[in-house]
Design a protein around this motif. Sequence first.
Motif, PDB file in Angstrom:
ATOM      1  N   GLY A   7       0.811  -1.200   0.000  1.00  0.00           N
ATOM      2  CA  GLY A   7       0.000   0.000   0.000  1.00  0.00           C
ATOM      3  C   GLY A   7       0.846   1.252   0.000  1.00  0.00           C
ATOM      4  N   THR A   8       0.214   2.378   0.212  1.00  0.00           N
ATOM      5  CA  THR A   8       0.900   3.666   0.276  1.00  0.00           C
ATOM      6  C   THR A   8       0.490   4.377   1.561  1.00  0.00           C
ATOM      7  N   PHE A   9       1.290   5.345   1.957  1.00  0.00           N
ATOM      8  CA  PHE A   9       1.032   6.121   3.175  1.00  0.00           C
ATOM      9  C   PHE A   9       1.025   7.587   2.796  1.00  0.00           C
ATOM     10  N   GLN A  10      -0.126   8.235   2.942  1.00  0.00           N
ATOM     11  CA  GLN A  10      -0.236   9.652   2.597  1.00  0.00           C
ATOM     12  C   GLN A  10      -1.109  10.359   3.633  1.00  0.00           C
ATOM     13  N   ASN A  11      -0.676  11.536   4.020  1.00  0.00           N
ATOM     14  CA  ASN A  11      -1.433  12.358   4.973  1.00  0.00           C
ATOM     15  C   ASN A  11      -1.761  11.589   6.244  1.00  0.00           C
ATOM     16  N   VAL A  13      -2.292   8.401   6.658  1.00  0.00           N
ATOM     17  CA  VAL A  13      -3.206   7.267   6.494  1.00  0.00           C
ATOM     18  C   VAL A  13      -2.577   6.224   5.582  1.00  0.00           C
ATOM     19  N   ALA A  14      -2.603   4.959   6.013  1.00  0.00           N
ATOM     20  CA  ALA A  14      -2.132   3.846   5.183  1.00  0.00           C
ATOM     21  C   ALA A  14      -3.293   3.372   4.323  1.00  0.00           C
ATOM     22  N   GLN A  15      -3.042   3.222   3.026  1.00  0.00           N
ATOM     23  CA  GLN A  15      -4.085   2.806   2.094  1.00  0.00           C
ATOM     24  C   GLN A  15      -3.587   1.602   1.302  1.00  0.00           C
ATOM     25  N   PRO A  16      -4.232   0.421   1.433  1.00  0.00           N
ATOM     26  CA  PRO A  16      -3.793  -0.736   0.654  1.00  0.00           C
ATOM     27  C   PRO A  16      -4.029  -0.521  -0.840  1.00  0.00           C
ATOM     28  N   GLU A  18      -4.793  -2.953  -2.932  1.00  0.00           N
ATOM     29  CA  GLU A  18      -5.953  -3.778  -3.262  1.00  0.00           C
ATOM     30  C   GLU A  18      -6.848  -3.889  -2.035  1.00  0.00           C
ATOM     31  N   ALA A  19      -8.141  -4.080  -2.274  1.00  0.00           N
ATOM     32  CA  ALA A  19      -9.084  -4.250  -1.171  1.00  0.00           C
ATOM     33  C   ALA A  19      -8.785  -5.545  -0.418  1.00  0.00           C
ATOM     34  N   GLU A  24     -11.844  -6.363   8.781  1.00  0.00           N
ATOM     35  CA  GLU A  24     -12.309  -5.115   9.378  1.00  0.00           C
ATOM     36  C   GLU A  24     -12.046  -5.099  10.882  1.00  0.00           C
TER      37      GLU A  24
END
Length: 89
Positions: A7-11, A13-16, A18-19, A24
């Motif tokens: 994933g990536t890390f921006q602002n 927040v870690a965002q994968p 792929e879903a 959860e």
Amino acid sequence: MMISVKGTFQNGVAQPVEAVSGREGQTVIITFLEDAAAVPASDDDSGWDQLMQIIEQNVVDTGVEDLAHQHDHYLYGKPKSDIHERSPL
């Protein structure tokens, strides 16, 4: 069972990429990769393509032409064997 997700890390927040379903609310550990730019992610790259890219980036010319065939000689000091001789499987 442990899984890894790219994933990536921006602002903050870690965002994968792929879903990920069924996870959860699960606790995660985020590891930052320093070499992320060395092997660019692409939908077209297979794992083998990435592996070959890493190998090509780390090739070292030792100048020893029979190193693969005579590794026991160079590593352990054993007598050189006939290069054309095959060991039994």
